[in-house]
Motif scaffolding. Structure first.
Motif, short mmCIF file in Angstrom:
data_model
loop_
_atom_site.label_atom_id
_atom_site.label_comp_id
_atom_site.label_asym_id
_atom_site.label_seq_id
_atom_site.Cartn_x
_atom_site.Cartn_y
_atom_site.Cartn_z
N THR A 288 0.80 -1.22 0.00
CA THR A 288 0.00 0.00 0.00
C THR A 288 0.83 1.27 0.00
O THR A 288 0.35 2.32 -0.43
CB THR A 288 -0.92 0.02 1.24
N ASP A 289 2.08 1.22 0.48
CA ASP A 289 2.94 2.40 0.49
C ASP A 289 3.57 2.56 -0.89
O ASP A 289 4.37 1.72 -1.33
CB ASP A 289 4.03 2.24 1.56
N SER A 290 3.22 3.63 -1.59
CA SER A 290 3.70 3.83 -2.97
C SER A 290 5.21 3.93 -3.05
O SER A 290 5.81 3.60 -4.07
CB SER A 290 3.05 5.08 -3.57
N ARG A 291 5.86 4.38 -1.98
CA ARG A 291 7.32 4.50 -2.00
C ARG A 291 8.01 3.15 -1.91
O ARG A 291 9.17 3.01 -2.31
CB ARG A 291 7.79 5.38 -0.83
N LEU A 292 7.29 2.14 -1.40
CA LEU A 292 7.89 0.83 -1.19
C LEU A 292 7.38 -0.23 -2.14
O LEU A 292 8.08 -1.20 -2.43
CB LEU A 292 7.63 0.38 0.25
N SER A 293 6.14 -0.09 -2.62
CA SER A 293 5.53 -1.15 -3.41
C SER A 293 6.30 -1.42 -4.70
O SER A 293 6.51 -2.59 -5.07
CB SER A 293 4.07 -0.80 -3.71
N GLY A 294 6.73 -0.35 -5.41
CA GLY A 294 7.47 -0.56 -6.66
C GLY A 294 8.75 -1.32 -6.47
O GLY A 294 8.96 -2.39 -7.09
N PRO A 295 9.67 -0.83 -5.60
CA PRO A 295 10.89 -1.59 -5.34
C PRO A 295 10.63 -2.99 -4.77
O PRO A 295 11.34 -3.94 -5.11
CB PRO A 295 11.63 -0.72 -4.32
N PHE A 296 9.58 -3.13 -3.95
CA PHE A 296 9.30 -4.44 -3.37
C PHE A 296 8.95 -5.45 -4.44
O PHE A 296 9.48 -6.58 -4.45
CB PHE A 296 8.16 -4.33 -2.35
N PHE A 297 8.07 -5.10 -5.37
CA PHE A 297 7.69 -6.04 -6.42
C PHE A 297 8.87 -6.31 -7.36
O PHE A 297 9.01 -7.43 -7.88
CB PHE A 297 6.50 -5.50 -7.20
N SER A 298 9.73 -5.32 -7.58
CA SER A 298 10.93 -5.55 -8.39
C SER A 298 11.85 -6.54 -7.70
O SER A 298 12.40 -7.46 -8.34
CB SER A 298 11.66 -4.23 -8.64
N ILE A 299 12.03 -6.37 -6.40
CA ILE A 299 12.88 -7.28 -5.64
C ILE A 299 12.27 -8.68 -5.61
O ILE A 299 12.98 -9.70 -5.72
CB ILE A 299 13.10 -6.73 -4.22
N LEU A 300 10.95 -8.76 -5.45
CA LEU A 300 10.27 -10.06 -5.44
C LEU A 300 10.48 -10.78 -6.76
O LEU A 300 10.81 -11.98 -6.80
CB LEU A 300 8.79 -9.86 -5.16
N ALA A 301 10.31 -10.08 -7.89
CA ALA A 301 10.50 -10.69 -9.21
C ALA A 301 11.94 -11.13 -9.40
O ALA A 301 12.21 -12.22 -9.92
CB ALA A 301 10.08 -9.71 -10.30
N TRP A 302 12.89 -10.28 -9.00
CA TRP A 302 14.31 -10.63 -9.14
C TRP A 302 14.67 -11.82 -8.25
O TRP A 302 15.50 -12.66 -8.63
CB TRP A 302 15.17 -9.42 -8.82
N THR A 303 14.06 -11.92 -7.07
CA THR A 303 14.33 -13.06 -6.19
C THR A 303 13.94 -14.37 -6.85
O THR A 303 14.71 -15.35 -6.84
CB THR A 303 13.58 -12.90 -4.86
#
Length: 532
Positions: A288-303
Protein backbone atom coordinates in the motif's frame (compact mmCIF):
# COMPACT_ATOMS: atom_id res chain seq x y z
CA UNK A 1 -3.38 -90.49 47.08
CA UNK A 2 -0.44 -88.83 45.36
CA UNK A 3 0.29 -85.08 45.35
CA UNK A 4 2.05 -83.15 42.57
CA UNK A 5 5.67 -82.41 43.20
CA UNK A 6 7.83 -79.63 41.79
CA UNK A 7 10.60 -80.60 39.45
CA UNK A 8 13.93 -80.38 41.18
CA UNK A 9 15.45 -78.18 38.43
CA UNK A 10 12.53 -75.72 38.20
CA UNK A 11 13.42 -72.19 39.32
CA UNK A 12 10.84 -70.47 41.51
CA UNK A 13 9.28 -67.29 40.16
CA UNK A 14 10.91 -64.21 41.62
CA UNK A 15 10.30 -60.47 41.39
CA UNK A 16 12.75 -58.23 39.52
CA UNK A 17 15.74 -57.51 41.70
CA UNK A 18 15.70 -53.74 41.41
CA UNK A 19 18.22 -53.38 44.19
CA UNK A 20 20.76 -55.54 42.36
CA UNK A 21 20.12 -53.63 39.11
CA UNK A 22 20.74 -50.36 40.89
CA UNK A 23 23.92 -51.76 42.38
CA UNK A 24 25.12 -52.84 38.93
CA UNK A 25 24.45 -49.30 37.65
CA UNK A 26 26.59 -47.84 40.41
CA UNK A 27 29.46 -50.14 39.48
CA UNK A 28 29.60 -48.92 35.87
CA UNK A 29 31.87 -45.96 34.95
CA UNK A 30 29.26 -44.70 32.48
CA UNK A 31 26.87 -43.98 35.32
CA UNK A 32 29.29 -41.53 36.90
CA UNK A 33 29.92 -39.84 33.56
CA UNK A 34 26.16 -39.44 33.18
CA UNK A 35 25.94 -38.13 36.74
CA UNK A 36 28.57 -35.45 36.07
CA UNK A 37 26.94 -34.38 32.79
CA UNK A 38 23.50 -34.16 34.36
CA UNK A 39 24.98 -32.15 37.23
CA UNK A 40 26.19 -29.57 34.69
CA UNK A 41 22.80 -29.61 32.95
CA UNK A 42 20.98 -29.04 36.23
CA UNK A 43 23.42 -26.31 37.29
CA UNK A 44 22.92 -24.36 34.06
CA UNK A 45 19.20 -25.00 34.18
CA UNK A 46 18.85 -23.69 37.73
CA UNK A 47 20.94 -20.65 36.81
CA UNK A 48 18.58 -19.99 33.88
CA UNK A 49 15.55 -20.41 36.15
CA UNK A 50 16.93 -17.88 38.64
CA UNK A 51 17.77 -15.41 35.87
CA UNK A 52 14.30 -15.83 34.34
CA UNK A 53 12.68 -15.27 37.72
CA UNK A 54 14.71 -12.11 38.26
CA UNK A 55 13.68 -10.74 34.86
CA UNK A 56 10.09 -12.01 35.23
CA UNK A 57 10.30 -14.08 32.07
CA UNK A 58 7.65 -16.55 33.15
CA UNK A 59 7.39 -18.41 29.86
CA UNK A 60 11.13 -19.15 29.77
CA UNK A 61 11.05 -20.09 33.45
CA UNK A 62 8.23 -22.60 32.90
CA UNK A 63 10.04 -24.11 29.90
CA UNK A 64 13.28 -24.54 31.86
CA UNK A 65 11.52 -26.14 34.82
CA UNK A 66 9.62 -28.58 32.59
CA UNK A 67 12.77 -29.41 30.60
CA UNK A 68 14.82 -30.12 33.73
CA UNK A 69 12.12 -32.35 35.22
CA UNK A 70 11.77 -34.33 31.99
CA UNK A 71 15.55 -34.57 31.46
CA UNK A 72 16.19 -35.90 34.97
CA UNK A 73 13.41 -38.46 34.66
CA UNK A 74 14.54 -39.63 31.23
CA UNK A 75 18.23 -40.00 32.00
CA UNK A 76 17.81 -41.58 35.42
CA UNK A 77 15.01 -43.96 34.46
CA UNK A 78 15.43 -47.41 32.95
CA UNK A 79 12.03 -47.15 31.25
CA UNK A 80 12.73 -44.25 28.88
CA UNK A 81 15.57 -45.55 26.71
CA UNK A 82 14.18 -44.19 23.39
CA UNK A 83 13.62 -40.77 24.96
CA UNK A 84 17.31 -40.58 25.87
CA UNK A 85 18.06 -40.16 22.16
CA UNK A 86 15.02 -38.08 21.22
CA UNK A 87 15.06 -35.52 24.04
CA UNK A 88 18.15 -33.46 22.98
CA UNK A 89 16.83 -33.10 19.44
CA UNK A 90 13.37 -32.12 20.66
CA UNK A 91 14.81 -29.48 23.02
CA UNK A 92 16.95 -27.96 20.26
CA UNK A 93 13.96 -28.06 17.89
CA UNK A 94 11.84 -26.11 20.36
CA UNK A 95 14.57 -23.57 21.17
CA UNK A 96 16.09 -22.94 17.75
CA UNK A 97 13.08 -23.52 15.51
CA UNK A 98 9.69 -23.30 17.22
CA UNK A 99 10.63 -20.48 19.59
CA UNK A 100 12.33 -18.47 16.84
CA UNK A 101 9.37 -18.94 14.51
CA UNK A 102 6.88 -18.02 17.22
CA UNK A 103 8.89 -14.95 18.27
CA UNK A 104 9.21 -13.78 14.66
CA UNK A 105 5.49 -14.23 14.09
CA UNK A 106 4.71 -12.23 17.24
CA UNK A 107 7.05 -9.36 16.29
CA UNK A 108 5.54 -9.24 12.78
CA UNK A 109 2.25 -8.01 14.27
CA UNK A 110 3.86 -5.22 16.35
CA UNK A 111 5.68 -1.94 15.68
CA UNK A 112 8.83 -3.22 17.39
CA UNK A 113 11.94 -1.31 16.28
CA UNK A 114 13.94 1.83 16.96
CA UNK A 115 11.80 4.19 19.00
CA UNK A 116 9.46 1.35 19.99
CA UNK A 117 11.78 -1.03 21.83
CA UNK A 118 10.09 -1.44 25.18
CA UNK A 119 6.78 -1.29 26.98
CA UNK A 120 4.97 1.92 27.89
CA UNK A 121 6.30 2.43 31.43
CA UNK A 122 10.00 2.44 30.44
CA UNK A 123 9.12 4.72 27.50
CA UNK A 124 7.59 7.27 29.88
CA UNK A 125 10.69 7.17 32.09
CA UNK A 126 12.99 7.58 29.07
CA UNK A 127 10.97 10.54 27.74
CA UNK A 128 11.34 12.26 31.09
CA UNK A 129 15.07 11.58 31.20
CA UNK A 130 15.85 12.75 27.66
CA UNK A 131 14.13 16.11 28.08
CA UNK A 132 15.81 17.29 31.25
CA UNK A 133 17.64 20.26 32.73
CA UNK A 134 19.68 20.84 35.85
CA UNK A 135 17.80 21.44 39.08
CA UNK A 136 18.90 24.77 40.50
CA UNK A 137 20.49 24.65 43.95
CA UNK A 138 21.40 20.97 43.88
CA UNK A 139 25.01 20.00 44.68
CA UNK A 140 27.61 18.86 42.16
CA UNK A 141 29.40 15.61 42.99
CA UNK A 142 32.60 14.09 41.73
CA UNK A 143 31.56 11.06 39.74
CA UNK A 144 33.30 7.79 38.97
CA UNK A 145 32.21 6.04 35.78
CA UNK A 146 32.18 2.28 36.20
CA UNK A 147 31.56 -0.70 33.95
CA UNK A 148 29.77 -3.72 35.39
CA UNK A 149 29.39 -6.61 32.95
CA UNK A 150 29.26 -4.22 30.01
CA UNK A 151 26.77 -1.81 31.65
CA UNK A 152 27.87 1.72 32.53
CA UNK A 153 26.99 3.41 35.81
CA UNK A 154 27.75 6.32 38.13
CA UNK A 155 29.32 6.11 41.59
CA UNK A 156 29.32 9.17 43.89
CA UNK A 157 29.98 10.04 47.52
CA UNK A 158 26.81 11.44 49.13
CA UNK A 159 27.29 12.77 52.68
CA UNK A 160 30.27 10.48 53.15
CA UNK A 161 28.43 7.39 51.87
CA UNK A 162 29.39 5.68 48.58
CA UNK A 163 26.44 5.13 46.28
CA UNK A 164 26.25 3.54 42.82
CA UNK A 165 23.61 3.04 40.18
CA UNK A 166 23.02 2.30 36.51
CA UNK A 167 20.41 3.24 33.92
CA UNK A 168 18.18 0.42 35.20
CA UNK A 169 19.07 0.57 38.91
CA UNK A 170 18.68 3.77 40.97
CA UNK A 171 21.40 5.01 43.27
CA UNK A 172 21.92 2.76 46.28
CA UNK A 173 24.53 2.29 48.97
CA UNK A 174 27.53 0.39 47.58
CA UNK A 175 28.94 -1.91 50.30
CA UNK A 176 32.68 -2.47 50.06
CA UNK A 177 33.35 0.60 47.91
CA UNK A 178 36.65 2.38 48.49
CA UNK A 179 36.46 6.17 48.83
CA UNK A 180 39.34 8.58 48.43
CA UNK A 181 38.24 11.99 49.58
CA UNK A 182 35.07 12.88 47.65
CA UNK A 183 35.42 10.24 44.93
CA UNK A 184 34.86 6.48 44.71
CA UNK A 185 38.07 4.74 43.56
CA UNK A 186 37.09 1.07 43.82
CA UNK A 187 33.75 -0.70 43.49
CA UNK A 188 33.27 -4.46 44.10
CA UNK A 189 32.28 -6.34 40.96
CA UNK A 190 32.90 -3.36 38.68
CA UNK A 191 35.75 -1.58 36.90
CA UNK A 192 36.29 2.15 37.44
CA UNK A 193 37.03 3.54 34.00
CA UNK A 194 40.13 5.72 33.49
CA UNK A 195 39.91 8.97 31.55
CA UNK A 196 41.01 7.31 28.30
CA UNK A 197 38.16 4.79 28.33
CA UNK A 198 35.68 7.49 29.35
CA UNK A 199 36.67 9.54 26.30
CA UNK A 200 36.43 6.48 24.07
CA UNK A 201 32.86 5.90 25.30
CA UNK A 202 31.97 9.55 25.56
CA UNK A 203 28.61 9.31 23.77
CA UNK A 204 27.39 6.55 26.10
CA UNK A 205 28.63 8.38 29.20
CA UNK A 206 26.95 11.69 28.29
CA UNK A 207 23.69 9.91 27.46
CA UNK A 208 23.62 7.99 30.76
CA UNK A 209 20.95 8.90 33.32
CA UNK A 210 20.94 7.28 36.78
CA UNK A 211 17.81 7.80 38.89
CA UNK A 212 18.36 9.30 42.34
CA UNK A 213 15.62 7.05 43.77
CA UNK A 214 12.79 4.76 42.72
CA UNK A 215 10.59 7.82 42.17
CA UNK A 216 11.33 9.51 38.79
CA UNK A 217 10.03 12.79 40.26
CA UNK A 218 13.18 12.98 42.40
CA UNK A 219 15.29 13.41 39.28
CA UNK A 220 18.45 11.67 38.10
CA UNK A 221 22.18 12.13 37.87
CA UNK A 222 23.84 13.06 34.60
CA UNK A 223 27.23 14.42 33.58
CA UNK A 224 28.47 16.79 30.90
CA UNK A 225 32.19 16.01 31.19
CA UNK A 226 32.62 12.59 32.82
CA UNK A 227 34.13 14.16 35.96
CA UNK A 228 31.25 15.93 37.74
CA UNK A 229 27.61 14.89 38.05
CA UNK A 230 24.53 16.92 38.91
CA UNK A 231 20.83 16.30 39.51
CA UNK A 232 18.47 16.97 36.61
CA UNK A 233 14.71 16.83 36.11
CA UNK A 234 12.52 16.73 33.04
CA UNK A 235 11.20 19.82 31.26
CA UNK A 236 8.02 17.80 30.67
CA UNK A 237 5.36 17.22 33.30
CA UNK A 238 3.63 13.85 33.20
CA UNK A 239 0.01 13.55 34.33
CA UNK A 240 -0.57 9.90 35.17
CA UNK A 241 -4.36 10.30 35.52
CA UNK A 242 -4.77 11.89 32.08
CA UNK A 243 -1.82 9.98 30.57
CA UNK A 244 -0.40 13.16 29.02
CA UNK A 245 2.85 15.10 28.90
CA UNK A 246 2.84 18.89 29.14
CA UNK A 247 5.84 20.97 28.07
CA UNK A 248 6.99 24.22 29.71
CA UNK A 249 5.25 26.11 26.87
CA UNK A 250 1.94 24.37 27.62
CA UNK A 251 1.93 21.95 24.66
CA UNK A 252 0.07 18.76 25.58
CA UNK A 253 1.12 15.35 24.24
CA UNK A 254 -1.58 12.67 24.43
CA UNK A 255 -0.99 8.92 24.29
CA UNK A 256 -1.91 7.31 20.96
CA UNK A 257 -2.27 3.62 21.72
CA UNK A 258 -2.52 2.68 18.03
CA UNK A 259 0.88 4.13 17.15
CA UNK A 260 2.56 3.75 20.53
CA UNK A 261 3.47 7.44 20.73
CA UNK A 262 2.68 10.61 22.66
CA UNK A 263 1.42 13.03 19.99
CA UNK A 264 0.46 16.72 20.17
CA UNK A 265 -2.31 18.37 18.16
CA UNK A 266 0.20 19.79 15.67
CA UNK A 267 1.44 16.27 14.85
CA UNK A 268 4.73 16.41 16.74
CA UNK A 269 5.55 13.45 18.93
CA UNK A 270 7.81 12.48 21.80
CA UNK A 271 10.46 9.80 21.54
CA UNK A 272 10.76 7.02 22.36
CA UNK A 273 7.44 5.28 21.86
CA UNK A 274 6.43 1.81 23.00
CA UNK A 275 5.52 -1.53 21.45
CA UNK A 276 1.89 -1.96 20.41
CA UNK A 277 -0.06 -4.48 18.35
CA UNK A 278 -0.53 -3.14 14.81
CA UNK A 279 -2.35 -6.08 13.24
CA UNK A 280 -1.51 -6.75 9.60
CA UNK A 281 -0.12 -3.27 8.94
CA UNK A 282 3.40 -4.61 8.45
CA UNK A 283 2.14 -7.16 5.91
CA UNK A 284 0.12 -4.64 3.92
CA UNK A 285 2.64 -1.78 4.02
CA UNK A 286 4.75 -3.17 1.19
CA UNK A 287 1.67 -3.26 -1.02
CA UNK A 288 0.00 0.00 0.00
CA UNK A 289 2.94 2.40 0.49
CA UNK A 290 3.70 3.83 -2.97
CA UNK A 291 7.32 4.50 -2.00
CA UNK A 292 7.89 0.83 -1.19
CA UNK A 293 5.53 -1.15 -3.41
CA UNK A 294 7.47 -0.56 -6.66
CA UNK A 295 10.89 -1.59 -5.34
CA UNK A 296 9.30 -4.44 -3.37
CA UNK A 297 7.69 -6.04 -6.42
CA UNK A 298 10.93 -5.55 -8.39
CA UNK A 299 12.88 -7.28 -5.64
CA UNK A 300 10.27 -10.06 -5.44
CA UNK A 301 10.50 -10.69 -9.21
CA UNK A 302 14.31 -10.63 -9.14
CA UNK A 303 14.33 -13.06 -6.19
CA UNK A 304 12.32 -15.62 -8.16
CA UNK A 305 14.39 -15.01 -11.30
CA UNK A 306 17.64 -15.36 -9.39
CA UNK A 307 16.60 -18.58 -7.64
CA UNK A 308 15.19 -20.21 -10.79
CA UNK A 309 18.04 -19.16 -13.11
CA UNK A 310 20.63 -20.19 -10.52
CA UNK A 311 19.17 -23.71 -10.34
CA UNK A 312 18.79 -24.04 -14.11
CA UNK A 313 22.25 -22.75 -15.02
CA UNK A 314 24.17 -24.67 -12.36
CA UNK A 315 22.23 -27.88 -13.08
CA UNK A 316 22.68 -27.56 -16.84
CA UNK A 317 26.44 -27.00 -16.58
CA UNK A 318 26.86 -29.67 -13.90
CA UNK A 319 24.90 -32.22 -15.94
CA UNK A 320 26.80 -31.33 -19.12
CA UNK A 321 30.19 -31.85 -17.47
CA UNK A 322 29.03 -34.95 -15.58
CA UNK A 323 27.81 -36.54 -18.84
CA UNK A 324 31.10 -35.85 -20.60
CA UNK A 325 33.34 -37.08 -17.81
CA UNK A 326 31.18 -40.10 -17.11
CA UNK A 327 32.32 -41.53 -20.45
CA UNK A 328 35.11 -44.07 -19.80
CA UNK A 329 36.81 -43.02 -23.06
CA UNK A 330 37.81 -39.65 -21.51
CA UNK A 331 41.40 -39.89 -20.30
CA UNK A 332 42.34 -38.35 -16.95
CA UNK A 333 38.73 -37.87 -15.93
CA UNK A 334 39.57 -38.48 -12.26
CA UNK A 335 41.91 -35.49 -12.30
CA UNK A 336 39.35 -33.29 -14.07
CA UNK A 337 36.62 -34.27 -11.62
CA UNK A 338 38.84 -33.24 -8.73
CA UNK A 339 39.53 -29.88 -10.41
CA UNK A 340 35.83 -29.21 -10.92
CA UNK A 341 35.17 -29.69 -7.20
CA UNK A 342 37.66 -27.00 -6.13
CA UNK A 343 35.23 -24.01 -6.39
CA UNK A 344 32.83 -25.93 -4.14
CA UNK A 345 35.56 -26.52 -1.54
CA UNK A 346 36.40 -22.81 -1.33
CA UNK A 347 34.23 -20.84 1.18
CA UNK A 348 31.44 -19.09 -0.70
CA UNK A 349 31.68 -15.72 1.04
CA UNK A 350 35.44 -15.54 0.37
CA UNK A 351 34.90 -16.45 -3.27
CA UNK A 352 32.31 -13.66 -3.54
CA UNK A 353 34.83 -11.16 -2.15
CA UNK A 354 37.48 -12.35 -4.63
CA UNK A 355 35.04 -11.97 -7.52
CA UNK A 356 34.07 -8.52 -6.25
CA UNK A 357 37.70 -7.46 -6.58
CA UNK A 358 38.04 -9.07 -10.01
CA UNK A 359 34.91 -7.27 -11.25
CA UNK A 360 36.00 -3.88 -9.93
CA UNK A 361 35.47 -1.21 -12.59
CA UNK A 362 38.82 0.54 -12.15
CA UNK A 363 41.22 -2.04 -10.75
CA UNK A 364 39.66 -5.46 -11.48
CA UNK A 365 41.60 -8.04 -13.44
CA UNK A 366 38.64 -8.67 -15.76
CA UNK A 367 38.54 -5.09 -17.06
CA UNK A 368 42.26 -4.35 -16.92
CA UNK A 369 43.67 -7.64 -18.21
CA UNK A 370 41.03 -9.74 -19.93
CA UNK A 371 39.20 -6.82 -21.59
CA UNK A 372 42.29 -4.67 -22.22
CA UNK A 373 41.43 -1.78 -19.92
CA UNK A 374 37.68 -1.58 -20.57
CA UNK A 375 35.73 0.50 -18.06
CA UNK A 376 32.70 -1.76 -17.69
CA UNK A 377 30.82 -1.08 -14.46
CA UNK A 378 30.00 -4.69 -13.65
CA UNK A 379 28.64 -4.03 -10.15
CA UNK A 380 27.40 -0.44 -10.55
CA UNK A 381 24.91 -0.98 -13.36
CA UNK A 382 21.71 -2.77 -12.36
CA UNK A 383 21.50 -5.20 -15.29
CA UNK A 384 25.23 -5.94 -15.36
CA UNK A 385 25.22 -6.46 -11.59
CA UNK A 386 22.45 -9.06 -11.91
CA UNK A 387 24.35 -10.79 -14.71
CA UNK A 388 27.51 -10.76 -12.59
CA UNK A 389 25.66 -12.35 -9.67
CA UNK A 390 24.32 -15.14 -11.88
CA UNK A 391 27.77 -15.84 -13.36
CA UNK A 392 29.48 -15.85 -9.96
CA UNK A 393 26.79 -18.12 -8.56
CA UNK A 394 27.26 -20.40 -11.58
CA UNK A 395 30.95 -20.65 -10.69
CA UNK A 396 30.11 -21.45 -7.08
CA UNK A 397 27.16 -23.78 -7.71
CA UNK A 398 28.02 -26.00 -10.66
CA UNK A 399 30.45 -28.27 -8.70
CA UNK A 400 27.61 -29.37 -6.41
CA UNK A 401 25.40 -30.20 -9.39
CA UNK A 402 28.35 -31.91 -11.07
CA UNK A 403 28.77 -34.16 -8.02
CA UNK A 404 25.15 -35.20 -7.69
CA UNK A 405 24.72 -35.70 -11.44
CA UNK A 406 27.87 -37.83 -11.59
CA UNK A 407 26.58 -40.05 -8.81
CA UNK A 408 23.12 -40.30 -10.38
CA UNK A 409 24.54 -41.17 -13.81
CA UNK A 410 26.71 -43.92 -12.36
CA UNK A 411 23.63 -45.41 -10.66
CA UNK A 412 21.72 -45.79 -13.96
CA UNK A 413 22.07 -49.38 -15.25
CA UNK A 414 24.02 -49.62 -18.51
CA UNK A 415 21.55 -52.21 -19.81
CA UNK A 416 18.93 -49.51 -20.33
CA UNK A 417 21.20 -47.58 -22.70
CA UNK A 418 22.08 -50.80 -24.52
CA UNK A 419 18.38 -51.55 -24.92
CA UNK A 420 17.94 -48.14 -26.51
CA UNK A 421 20.73 -48.89 -28.98
CA UNK A 422 19.05 -52.19 -29.87
CA UNK A 423 15.81 -50.29 -30.50
CA UNK A 424 17.60 -47.93 -32.88
CA UNK A 425 17.42 -44.81 -30.66
CA UNK A 426 19.89 -42.01 -31.36
CA UNK A 427 22.26 -40.80 -28.62
CA UNK A 428 20.07 -37.73 -28.06
CA UNK A 429 16.93 -39.86 -27.82
CA UNK A 430 18.61 -42.21 -25.34
CA UNK A 431 19.78 -39.25 -23.26
CA UNK A 432 16.47 -37.40 -23.26
CA UNK A 433 14.07 -40.37 -22.95
CA UNK A 434 16.09 -42.72 -20.77
CA UNK A 435 18.87 -40.91 -18.90
CA UNK A 436 17.11 -37.65 -17.99
CA UNK A 437 13.91 -39.20 -16.51
CA UNK A 438 15.94 -41.61 -14.38
CA UNK A 439 18.29 -38.81 -13.41
CA UNK A 440 15.43 -36.59 -12.27
CA UNK A 441 14.16 -39.27 -9.89
CA UNK A 442 17.35 -38.83 -7.84
CA UNK A 443 18.03 -35.14 -8.35
CA UNK A 444 14.56 -33.52 -8.24
CA UNK A 445 14.46 -33.22 -4.41
CA UNK A 446 17.98 -31.76 -4.46
CA UNK A 447 16.93 -29.22 -7.09
CA UNK A 448 14.06 -28.11 -4.86
CA UNK A 449 16.49 -27.76 -1.94
CA UNK A 450 18.84 -25.77 -4.20
CA UNK A 451 15.97 -23.44 -5.13
CA UNK A 452 15.19 -22.84 -1.45
CA UNK A 453 18.88 -22.17 -0.73
CA UNK A 454 19.26 -19.67 -3.57
CA UNK A 455 15.97 -17.99 -2.65
CA UNK A 456 17.71 -17.10 0.64
CA UNK A 457 21.31 -16.79 -0.64
CA UNK A 458 22.11 -13.78 1.51
CA UNK A 459 25.89 -14.11 1.66
CA UNK A 460 26.44 -13.92 -2.11
CA UNK A 461 24.31 -10.78 -2.50
CA UNK A 462 25.73 -9.08 0.57
CA UNK A 463 29.37 -9.85 -0.20
CA UNK A 464 29.27 -9.19 -3.94
CA UNK A 465 27.04 -6.14 -4.45
CA UNK A 466 25.57 -5.28 -1.05
CA UNK A 467 22.21 -5.17 -2.83
CA UNK A 468 23.25 -2.18 -4.96
CA UNK A 469 22.94 -0.13 -6.99
CA UNK A 470 20.41 1.43 -4.61
CA UNK A 471 17.01 2.79 -5.57
CA UNK A 472 17.25 6.60 -5.36
CA UNK A 473 14.92 8.43 -2.99
CA UNK A 474 13.67 5.28 -1.26
CA UNK A 475 13.14 5.43 2.54
CA UNK A 476 14.86 2.05 2.82
CA UNK A 477 18.42 1.28 1.78
CA UNK A 478 17.54 -1.31 -0.85
CA UNK A 479 18.83 -1.80 -4.38
CA UNK A 480 18.31 -3.53 -7.69
CA UNK A 481 20.21 -6.70 -6.80
CA UNK A 482 18.63 -7.17 -3.37
CA UNK A 483 16.66 -10.35 -2.87
CA UNK A 484 13.99 -10.67 -0.20
CA UNK A 485 16.32 -11.96 2.49
CA UNK A 486 18.86 -9.16 1.98
CA UNK A 487 15.96 -6.70 1.98
CA UNK A 488 14.95 -8.10 5.39
CA UNK A 489 18.48 -7.45 6.68
CA UNK A 490 18.44 -3.89 5.33
CA UNK A 491 15.06 -3.14 6.89
CA UNK A 492 16.16 -4.58 10.23
CA UNK A 493 19.67 -3.16 10.52
CA UNK A 494 20.84 -0.85 7.72
CA UNK A 495 18.10 1.63 6.87
CA UNK A 496 18.72 4.18 9.61
CA UNK A 497 15.68 3.24 11.70
CA UNK A 498 15.54 -0.42 12.62
CA UNK A 499 12.09 -1.78 11.82
CA UNK A 500 12.02 -5.26 13.29
CA UNK A 501 8.25 -5.61 12.90
CA UNK A 502 8.39 -4.96 9.16
CA UNK A 503 11.45 -7.21 8.77
CA UNK A 504 9.67 -10.02 10.63
CA UNK A 505 6.64 -9.67 8.37
CA UNK A 506 8.90 -10.04 5.33
CA UNK A 507 10.50 -13.10 6.94
CA UNK A 508 7.08 -14.69 7.39
CA UNK A 509 6.32 -13.94 3.73
CA UNK A 510 9.57 -15.63 2.66
CA UNK A 511 8.73 -18.64 4.83
CA UNK A 512 5.35 -19.16 3.20
CA UNK A 513 6.67 -18.56 -0.32
CA UNK A 514 9.49 -21.07 0.02
CA UNK A 515 7.25 -23.52 1.86
CA UNK A 516 4.53 -23.36 -0.80
CA UNK A 517 6.95 -23.73 -3.71
CA UNK A 518 8.75 -26.61 -2.00
CA UNK A 519 5.45 -28.34 -1.29
CA UNK A 520 4.38 -27.86 -4.89
CA UNK A 521 7.72 -29.14 -6.17
CA UNK A 522 7.70 -32.26 -4.00
CA UNK A 523 4.13 -32.94 -5.04
CA UNK A 524 5.16 -32.84 -8.69
CA UNK A 525 8.16 -35.09 -8.10
CA UNK A 526 5.82 -37.88 -6.99
CA UNK A 527 4.96 -38.35 -10.64
CA UNK A 528 8.56 -39.34 -11.28
CA UNK A 529 8.12 -42.36 -9.00
CA UNK A 530 6.04 -43.97 -11.73
CA UNK A 531 9.21 -44.27 -13.82
CA UNK A 532 10.61 -46.79 -11.37
Amino acid sequence: MSTPTQAPDAAPATKPQTGLSHARDLSRPGFYVKLVLMAFVNAFGIFGIMASYGQQEWGILAFLVATLVVANYVYFSRRAIPAKYLLPGLVFLMVYQLYVMGSTAYVAFTNYGDGHNDTKAPAITQILKTSDRRVEGTPTNQVAIFDRAGELGFAIVDNGVAKAGTADEPLAVAPGAVVDGAKVTELPGAEILPIGQIQARQADVLALRVSVSDDPADGWLRTDNGAMAYTAKSLLAYDEAADTFTSAEGKVYTADEKQGLYIAEDGTSLQPGWRVFVGVDNFTRMFTDSRLSGPFFSILAWTFAFAILSVLTTFALGLFLATIFNDPRVKGRTFYRAMFILPYAFPGFLAALVWKGMLNKDFGIINNVLLNGAGIDWLGDGNLAKLSILLVNLWLGFPYMFLICTGALQAIPGELSEAGVMDGASPWQRFWNVTVPLLMVSTAPLLIASFAFNFNNFSLIYMLTGGGPNYPGNPLIIGETDILISMVYSVAFESGTRQFGLASALSILIFFLVGFISWLGFRQTRKLEEIL
